[in-house]
Design a protein around this motif. Structure first.
Motif, mmCIF file in Angstrom:
data_model
loop_
_atom_site.group_PDB
_atom_site.id
_atom_site.type_symbol
_atom_site.label_atom_id
_atom_site.label_comp_id
_atom_site.label_asym_id
_atom_site.label_seq_id
_atom_site.Cartn_x
_atom_site.Cartn_y
_atom_site.Cartn_z
ATOM 1 N N VAL A 163 4.392 6.773 -37.796
ATOM 2 C CA VAL A 163 3.112 6.514 -38.463
ATOM 3 C C VAL A 163 2.608 5.124 -38.098
ATOM 4 O O VAL A 163 3.242 4.118 -38.397
ATOM 5 C CB VAL A 163 3.253 6.650 -39.992
ATOM 6 N N ASP B 108 2.191 9.733 -34.507
ATOM 7 C CA ASP B 108 1.845 11.069 -35.011
ATOM 8 C C ASP B 108 0.680 11.004 -35.989
ATOM 9 O O ASP B 108 -0.141 11.914 -36.040
ATOM 10 C CB ASP B 108 3.063 11.690 -35.714
ATOM 11 N N LEU B 109 0.668 9.947 -36.809
ATOM 12 C CA LEU B 109 -0.359 9.791 -37.841
ATOM 13 C C LEU B 109 -0.723 8.309 -37.911
ATOM 14 O O LEU B 109 -0.005 7.472 -37.386
ATOM 15 C CB LEU B 109 0.186 10.175 -39.232
ATOM 16 N N ALA B 110 -1.813 8.021 -38.632
ATOM 17 C CA ALA B 110 -2.108 6.616 -38.926
ATOM 18 C C ALA B 110 -2.508 6.487 -40.381
ATOM 19 O O ALA B 110 -3.277 7.297 -40.897
ATOM 20 C CB ALA B 110 -3.234 6.093 -38.036
ATOM 21 N N ILE C 49 -3.072 8.304 -31.671
ATOM 22 C CA ILE C 49 -2.612 9.512 -32.377
ATOM 23 C C ILE C 49 -2.461 10.645 -31.365
ATOM 24 O O ILE C 49 -3.376 10.948 -30.610
ATOM 25 C CB ILE C 49 -3.588 9.886 -33.508
ATOM 26 N N CYS D 218 -4.899 12.201 -38.792
ATOM 27 C CA CYS D 218 -3.921 13.156 -38.254
ATOM 28 C C CYS D 218 -4.453 13.741 -36.943
ATOM 29 O O CYS D 218 -5.656 13.695 -36.692
ATOM 30 C CB CYS D 218 -3.725 14.323 -39.236
ATOM 31 N N PRO D 219 -3.571 14.341 -36.151
ATOM 32 C CA PRO D 219 -4.050 14.974 -34.918
ATOM 33 C C PRO D 219 -5.001 16.121 -35.249
ATOM 34 O O PRO D 219 -4.817 16.805 -36.264
ATOM 35 C CB PRO D 219 -2.773 15.526 -34.276
ATOM 36 N N VAL E 274 -10.012 12.680 -34.704
ATOM 37 C CA VAL E 274 -8.857 12.984 -35.573
ATOM 38 C C VAL E 274 -9.328 13.837 -36.742
ATOM 39 O O VAL E 274 -10.519 13.916 -37.019
ATOM 40 C CB VAL E 274 -8.206 11.688 -36.138
#
Ligand code: ARG
Length: 251
Positions: free
Chosen positions: A35, A91-93, A86, A217-218, A107
């Motif tokens: 993250v 994987d996430l931020a 991402i 998220c992707p 995203v």
């Protein structure tokens, strides 16, 4: 011979399937989530005494990870690099990131978890009080933030960008910029450190819009629904409010 061939074929098709799955893998299937954050934005994210990212967002994503049965590994990076990272580096931020149209093209955002607005930090004796007063002024902002976009819309403003919001505040105190535009809670933290020198003016006075933070998220990932469900559970069981009280305090 035929049997052997069938076996080989079966093995090959199995491998193809496996590789195929791998290339289409969803972060929702991972046990460990990387993250990204920018740990320069208290109280949401900062480096703790141990040098590791800490703060409200970090505690929140760890609580979400627990609900999902996934380990969370924080990756500290520049705010301006998060969205592009991402799907590759992270994987996430989670980074006090405001939901906006441009970012939403790249995203998928979770549900909102916090309301914000831009504040204007000024020297204590400044008489800037309206958006008209900010016209033509030099304004310090963190690169790639909604504070930067807000400043860019002010007529004739000379926008100066920094990788860290706190450096903009330092330049305000050094007289290199005349104002800083940054999110409410970090503005209050920065001003709280130098209350004799600077003041923070609520963005409502400048007619800035309300903003909402969400987790990036992707695109198309099943993780969005899972995160939303975890967020809902954390709100229902009181964890969310406890984290607000611990890291942000009473409004
Ligand atoms: N809310 C603002 C934005 O989304 C600023 C976020 C900056 N976050 C950080 N961790 N530095 O653009």
């Amino acid at each position: 011979m035929k049997k052997v061939l069938t076996l080989i074929l079966a093995a090959v098709s199995c491998m193809t399937m496996f590789v195929g799955c791998g290339s289409k893998s969803d972060v929702a299937d991972k046990d460990v989530l990387i993250v990204g954050t920018n740990a320069e934005f208290p109280p949401f994210e900062y480096l703790g005494d141990d040098g590791q990212p800490d703060g409200f967002d970090v505690a929140l994503i760890k609580a979400i990870g627990e609900k999902l049965g996934k380990e969370i590994q924080m990756e500290n990076m520049e705010f301006n690099s998060l969205v592009a990272a991402i799907g590759t580096k992270i994987d996430l931020a989670i980074a006090a990131m405001t939901v906006d149209e441009e970012r939403a093209k790249k995203v998928d955002f979770s549900d909102n978890y916090y309301e914000a607005i831009q504040y204007v930090i000024l020297l204590k004796d400044s008489n800037i009080a309206t958006i008209a007063d900010l016209e033509g002024k030099s304004i310090g902002v963190q690169l790639g933030t909604t504070g930067m976009y807000t400043a860019e819309e002010i007529k004739d403003a000379k926008v100066q960008t920094y990788n860290k919001a706190v450096d903009a505040v330092n330049d305000l105190m050094n007289g290199r910029v005349e104002a800083v535009i940054v999110d409410k809670n970090p503005a209050e933290v920065f001003v709280g450190k130098y209350p004799d020198d600077v003041k923070a003016i609520p963005g409502a006075q400048f007619e800035f819009p309300t903003e909402y933070y969400a987790i990036a998220c992707p695109k198309g990932s099943a993780i969005v629904a899972e995160i939303n469900k975890a967020l809902e559970e954390l709100k229902a069981d009181g964890t969310f409010d406890a984290l607000v009280a611990e890291y942000i305090g009473a409004e």
